[in-house]
Design a protein around this motif. Sequence first.
Motif, PDB file in Angstrom:
ATOM      1  N   PRO A 395     -38.582  -9.066   0.755  1.00  0.00           N
ATOM      2  CA  PRO A 395     -37.376  -9.604   1.409  1.00  0.00           C
ATOM      3  C   PRO A 395     -37.542  -9.828   2.908  1.00  0.00           C
ATOM      4  CG  PRO A 395     -36.762  -7.938  -0.196  1.00  0.00           C
ATOM      5  CD  PRO A 395     -38.264  -7.889  -0.087  1.00  0.00           C
ATOM      6  N   ASP A 396     -38.083  -8.860   3.614  1.00  0.00           N
ATOM      7  CA  ASP A 396     -38.239  -9.024   5.066  1.00  0.00           C
ATOM      8  C   ASP A 396     -39.283 -10.087   5.399  1.00  0.00           C
ATOM      9  OD1 ASP A 396     -36.296  -7.195   5.679  1.00  0.00           O
ATOM     10  OD2 ASP A 396     -37.685  -5.535   6.042  1.00  0.00           O
ATOM     11  N   LEU A 397     -40.409 -10.063   4.687  1.00  0.00           N
ATOM     12  CA  LEU A 397     -41.449 -11.066   4.936  1.00  0.00           C
ATOM     13  C   LEU A 397     -40.921 -12.473   4.721  1.00  0.00           C
ATOM     14  CD1 LEU A 397     -44.629  -9.526   3.232  1.00  0.00           C
ATOM     15  CD2 LEU A 397     -44.353 -10.030   5.669  1.00  0.00           C
ATOM     16  N   MET A 398     -40.237 -12.655   3.605  1.00  0.00           N
ATOM     17  CA  MET A 398     -39.772 -13.998   3.266  1.00  0.00           C
ATOM     18  C   MET A 398     -38.609 -14.447   4.135  1.00  0.00           C
ATOM     19  SD  MET A 398     -40.183 -13.833  -0.884  1.00  0.00           S
ATOM     20  CE  MET A 398     -39.737 -15.552  -1.179  1.00  0.00           C
ATOM     21  N   THR A 399     -37.784 -13.515   4.583  1.00  0.00           N
ATOM     22  CA  THR A 399     -36.691 -13.878   5.487  1.00  0.00           C
ATOM     23  C   THR A 399     -37.243 -14.500   6.763  1.00  0.00           C
ATOM     24  OG1 THR A 399     -35.185 -12.206   4.612  1.00  0.00           O
ATOM     25  CG2 THR A 399     -34.765 -12.981   6.862  1.00  0.00           C
ATOM     26  N   GLY A 400     -38.295 -13.903   7.304  1.00  0.00           N
ATOM     27  CA  GLY A 400     -38.934 -14.452   8.494  1.00  0.00           C
ATOM     28  C   GLY A 400     -39.530 -15.824   8.240  1.00  0.00           C
ATOM     29  N   GLN A 401     -40.180 -15.967   7.084  1.00  0.00           N
ATOM     30  CA  GLN A 401     -40.822 -17.247   6.787  1.00  0.00           C
ATOM     31  C   GLN A 401     -39.814 -18.347   6.496  1.00  0.00           C
ATOM     32  OE1 GLN A 401     -43.120 -15.327   3.844  1.00  0.00           O
ATOM     33  NE2 GLN A 401     -45.027 -15.419   4.993  1.00  0.00           N
ATOM     34  N   ILE A 402     -38.757 -18.033   5.763  1.00  0.00           N
ATOM     35  CA  ILE A 402     -37.714 -19.031   5.511  1.00  0.00           C
ATOM     36  C   ILE A 402     -37.067 -19.440   6.833  1.00  0.00           C
ATOM     37  CG2 ILE A 402     -35.494 -19.478   4.385  1.00  0.00           C
ATOM     38  CD1 ILE A 402     -37.770 -19.402   2.380  1.00  0.00           C
ATOM     39  N   GLY A 403     -36.882 -18.483   7.721  1.00  0.00           N
ATOM     40  CA  GLY A 403     -36.303 -18.788   9.025  1.00  0.00           C
ATOM     41  C   GLY A 403     -37.147 -19.752   9.834  1.00  0.00           C
ATOM     42  N   ARG A 404     -38.468 -19.730   9.624  1.00  0.00           N
ATOM     43  CA  ARG A 404     -39.390 -20.647  10.318  1.00  0.00           C
ATOM     44  C   ARG A 404     -39.675 -21.892   9.491  1.00  0.00           C
ATOM     45  NH1 ARG A 404     -42.337 -15.985  10.413  1.00  0.00           N
ATOM     46  NH2 ARG A 404     -44.029 -16.942   9.231  1.00  0.00           N
ATOM     47  N   MET A 405     -39.006 -22.053   8.369  1.00  0.00           N
ATOM     48  CA  MET A 405     -39.252 -23.145   7.413  1.00  0.00           C
ATOM     49  C   MET A 405     -40.688 -23.116   6.889  1.00  0.00           C
ATOM     50  SD  MET A 405     -36.471 -24.500   6.698  1.00  0.00           S
ATOM     51  CE  MET A 405     -37.100 -25.798   5.654  1.00  0.00           C
ATOM     52  N   ALA A 406     -41.261 -21.913   6.828  1.00  0.00           N
ATOM     53  CA  ALA A 406     -42.600 -21.752   6.251  1.00  0.00           C
ATOM     54  C   ALA A 406     -42.435 -21.482   4.749  1.00  0.00           C
ATOM     55  CB  ALA A 406     -43.336 -20.610   6.953  1.00  0.00           C
ATOM     56  N   LEU A 407     -41.895 -22.467   4.047  1.00  0.00           N
ATOM     57  CA  LEU A 407     -41.532 -22.278   2.640  1.00  0.00           C
ATOM     58  C   LEU A 407     -42.757 -22.038   1.766  1.00  0.00           C
ATOM     59  CD1 LEU A 407     -38.833 -25.081   2.217  1.00  0.00           C
ATOM     60  CD2 LEU A 407     -38.575 -22.772   3.131  1.00  0.00           C
ATOM     61  N   THR A 408     -43.828 -22.748   2.050  1.00  0.00           N
ATOM     62  CA  THR A 408     -45.048 -22.598   1.255  1.00  0.00           C
ATOM     63  C   THR A 408     -45.645 -21.212   1.459  1.00  0.00           C
ATOM     64  OG1 THR A 408     -45.387 -24.953   1.669  1.00  0.00           O
ATOM     65  CG2 THR A 408     -47.208 -23.757   0.653  1.00  0.00           C
ATOM     66  N   GLU A 409     -45.629 -20.733   2.690  1.00  0.00           N
ATOM     67  CA  GLU A 409     -46.149 -19.393   2.975  1.00  0.00           C
ATOM     68  C   GLU A 409     -45.288 -18.326   2.298  1.00  0.00           C
ATOM     69  OE1 GLU A 409     -45.857 -21.845   5.029  1.00  0.00           O
ATOM     70  OE2 GLU A 409     -47.522 -21.944   6.460  1.00  0.00           O
ATOM     71  N   ALA A 410     -43.986 -18.556   2.225  1.00  0.00           N
ATOM     72  CA  ALA A 410     -43.107 -17.605   1.546  1.00  0.00           C
ATOM     73  C   ALA A 410     -43.486 -17.499   0.070  1.00  0.00           C
ATOM     74  CB  ALA A 410     -41.644 -18.030   1.697  1.00  0.00           C
ATOM     75  N   LEU A 411     -43.768 -18.627  -0.566  1.00  0.00           N
ATOM     76  CA  LEU A 411     -44.219 -18.607  -1.958  1.00  0.00           C
ATOM     77  C   LEU A 411     -45.541 -17.860  -2.096  1.00  0.00           C
ATOM     78  CD1 LEU A 411     -43.596 -22.089  -3.638  1.00  0.00           C
ATOM     79  CD2 LEU A 411     -42.718 -19.870  -4.356  1.00  0.00           C
ATOM     80  N   GLU A 412     -46.437 -18.060  -1.152  1.00  0.00           N
ATOM     81  CA  GLU A 412     -47.744 -17.390  -1.222  1.00  0.00           C
ATOM     82  C   GLU A 412     -47.581 -15.881  -1.134  1.00  0.00           C
ATOM     83  OE1 GLU A 412     -51.708 -16.326  -1.403  1.00  0.00           O
ATOM     84  OE2 GLU A 412     -50.630 -18.084  -2.146  1.00  0.00           O
ATOM     85  N   GLU A 413     -46.607 -15.389  -0.354  1.00  0.00           N
ATOM     86  CA  GLU A 413     -46.377 -13.941  -0.295  1.00  0.00           C
ATOM     87  C   GLU A 413     -46.022 -13.401  -1.679  1.00  0.00           C
ATOM     88  OE1 GLU A 413     -47.023 -11.914   2.051  1.00  0.00           O
ATOM     89  OE2 GLU A 413     -47.385 -13.399   3.634  1.00  0.00           O
ATOM     90  N   VAL A 414     -45.185 -14.150  -2.405  1.00  0.00           N
ATOM     91  CA  VAL A 414     -44.824 -13.719  -3.759  1.00  0.00           C
ATOM     92  C   VAL A 414     -46.053 -13.749  -4.658  1.00  0.00           C
ATOM     93  CG1 VAL A 414     -43.286 -14.065  -5.714  1.00  0.00           C
ATOM     94  CG2 VAL A 414     -42.510 -14.662  -3.427  1.00  0.00           C
ATOM     95  N   TRP A 415     -46.866 -14.790  -4.499  1.00  0.00           N
ATOM     96  CA  TRP A 415     -48.043 -14.887  -5.384  1.00  0.00           C
ATOM     97  C   TRP A 415     -49.080 -13.805  -5.092  1.00  0.00           C
ATOM     98  CZ3 TRP A 415     -44.908 -17.966  -7.546  1.00  0.00           C
ATOM     99  CH2 TRP A 415     -45.163 -18.352  -8.856  1.00  0.00           C
ATOM    100  N   LYS A 416     -49.131 -13.311  -3.871  1.00  0.00           N
ATOM    101  CA  LYS A 416     -50.013 -12.165  -3.587  1.00  0.00           C
ATOM    102  C   LYS A 416     -49.579 -10.963  -4.420  1.00  0.00           C
ATOM    103  CE  LYS A 416     -51.019 -13.371   1.259  1.00  0.00           C
ATOM    104  NZ  LYS A 416     -50.708 -13.023   2.671  1.00  0.00           N
ATOM    105  N   VAL A 417     -48.256 -10.770  -4.526  1.00  0.00           N
ATOM    106  CA  VAL A 417     -47.746  -9.647  -5.305  1.00  0.00           C
ATOM    107  C   VAL A 417     -47.983  -9.885  -6.797  1.00  0.00           C
ATOM    108  CG1 VAL A 417     -45.672  -8.332  -5.901  1.00  0.00           C
ATOM    109  CG2 VAL A 417     -46.045  -9.067  -3.532  1.00  0.00           C
ATOM    110  N   ILE A 418     -47.811 -11.116  -7.252  1.00  0.00           N
ATOM    111  CA  ILE A 418     -48.067 -11.429  -8.668  1.00  0.00           C
ATOM    112  C   ILE A 418     -49.531 -11.150  -9.014  1.00  0.00           C
ATOM    113  CG2 ILE A 418     -48.207 -13.325 -10.349  1.00  0.00           C
ATOM    114  CD1 ILE A 418     -45.729 -14.538  -8.886  1.00  0.00           C
ATOM    115  N   ARG A 419     -50.440 -11.557  -8.132  1.00  0.00           N
ATOM    116  CA  ARG A 419     -51.862 -11.290  -8.382  1.00  0.00           C
ATOM    117  C   ARG A 419     -52.139  -9.792  -8.385  1.00  0.00           C
ATOM    118  NH1 ARG A 419     -52.422 -16.308  -5.329  1.00  0.00           N
ATOM    119  NH2 ARG A 419     -52.522 -15.193  -3.349  1.00  0.00           N
TER     120      ARG A 419
END
Length: 512
Positions: A395-419
């Motif tokens: 939540p905190d990581l993605m909140t920062g990335q969404i705030g910067r419009m780093a949408l692709t990076e936000a998805l990558e954070e989730v995929w790190k956890v999925i992996r």
Amino acid sequence: MTRRFYVTTPIYYVNGAPHIGHAYTSVAADIVARFHRLSGAEVFFLTGTDEHGQKVEQAAAAAGLDRQAFADGFAADFRAMADAMRISYDDFIRTTEDRHKRCAQAVWDKVAESGAIYLDAYEGWYALRDESFYGEDEITTRPDGTRVAPTGAPVEWVREPSYFFRLSAFQDRLLALYEQHPDFMGPNGRYREITSFVKQGLRDLSISRTSFSWGIPVPGDPDHVMYVWFDALTNYLSALGYPDRDAPLMRFWPANLHLVGKDIARFHTVYWPAFLMAAGIELPKTVFSNGWWTIEGEKMSKSLGNVVDPRTLVDEFGLDAVRFFLIREVPFGGDSDLNRRALITRTNVELANDLGNLAQRTLSLVARNCGGTLPERGVLTEDDTHLLAQVSLLPDLMTGQIGRMALTEALEEVWKVIRACNAYIDRQAPWALRKTDTVRMEVVLRVLADALRGIATMLQPFMPDSMDAMLTQLGVQPDERAFEALGTPLPGGRSLPAPQGVFPRYVAPEAE
């Protein structure tokens, strides 16, 4: 006090059908709107259509249609596209609506009262395709003698009476805005480009036309209609009820985010703030412009016959696979290429294999070995706590990335956890623990279920339908799906529905 967030798409021009570029911007804005809602904010999300101007008038005439009927048809198609892409807009504004006309004329009056509008005659280069005026220094000549704007649009020399906006008087204020508020526009490349353009000097802007009539009449001078961009930009206020400053929705102004294509960044970061400064209206906080889409490496164009309707992709690949691909493929803000092979690979590898298979394996093991109920939380090992800690950071990581419009990076954070989850299930092998240590098996499956809950919760803005299905299979109730709810563990023993695959693999029709 509830935090408010106002996000807009551009209003789409009705001289052509919706295509993948329109869907891209709308999906990105939808992700931001959904993310903020799930974060607990009160959100207002606006989209709509831009229906005036010479291009629309000419296109309607060519189609043999009344101008309003022509606009009505395309506006309905854009609304249908938004609905097909599950765009969760709160309002759909049309510039032919009376509420918008009232707003645009009120803004004009405010700007005129400030002394920033005067009557003169326009003489210069005009690009009909862009509905934009260009200076001599911006025009180039092609080998065939065609004069073109920086966008490649042909230009013609135009002379007609016109009202002008004193844009030149706002150069220093605009540069001060960019310097003092560097987050006013993004990404960085666009910031440098716009700042450089303004530093070169601004000319006063023609803001009315007399050579056609399809537009909003200038207050007090109906022989003139407003320049389409003066009219269009005010939509962000008209949807809130301006000029009624006490309208309930005016509490959302100033806008937090205008999301636009890079081809209209100049209008939103130069003209729009200058109009607002002149009118004494507070400025939006951020204008972020996304890139363009090519199709299999080629520029999208009607002449090449490669314009892609996003709804045809949805019919073939599924809605959430398309939404995912649009944001996942290239860092948001840059140009992207729609490549079938890449779309199939993302669908099969990341959705079907990485996430879909992880959920199916976990939930099938729970169904078979835990009586179809969510296991209780047990004693955790270091491996367990390490995985759950990664989930808790999302939540905190993605909140920062969404705030910067780093949408692709936000998805990558989730995929790190999925992996990490896939590596964890292979290490822990709960299918083997069933024979040797059922207590440990249940702990491992509960850890995986909790991790999947976190993953699915955070992916809701990106893939709402699929994540709704996944959260339902994990036993997460509708009132337990906000980000804040992740801090409260689900009770053990909750009955889970029979597991079903969420992401089917894509199989090419000829292979079937």
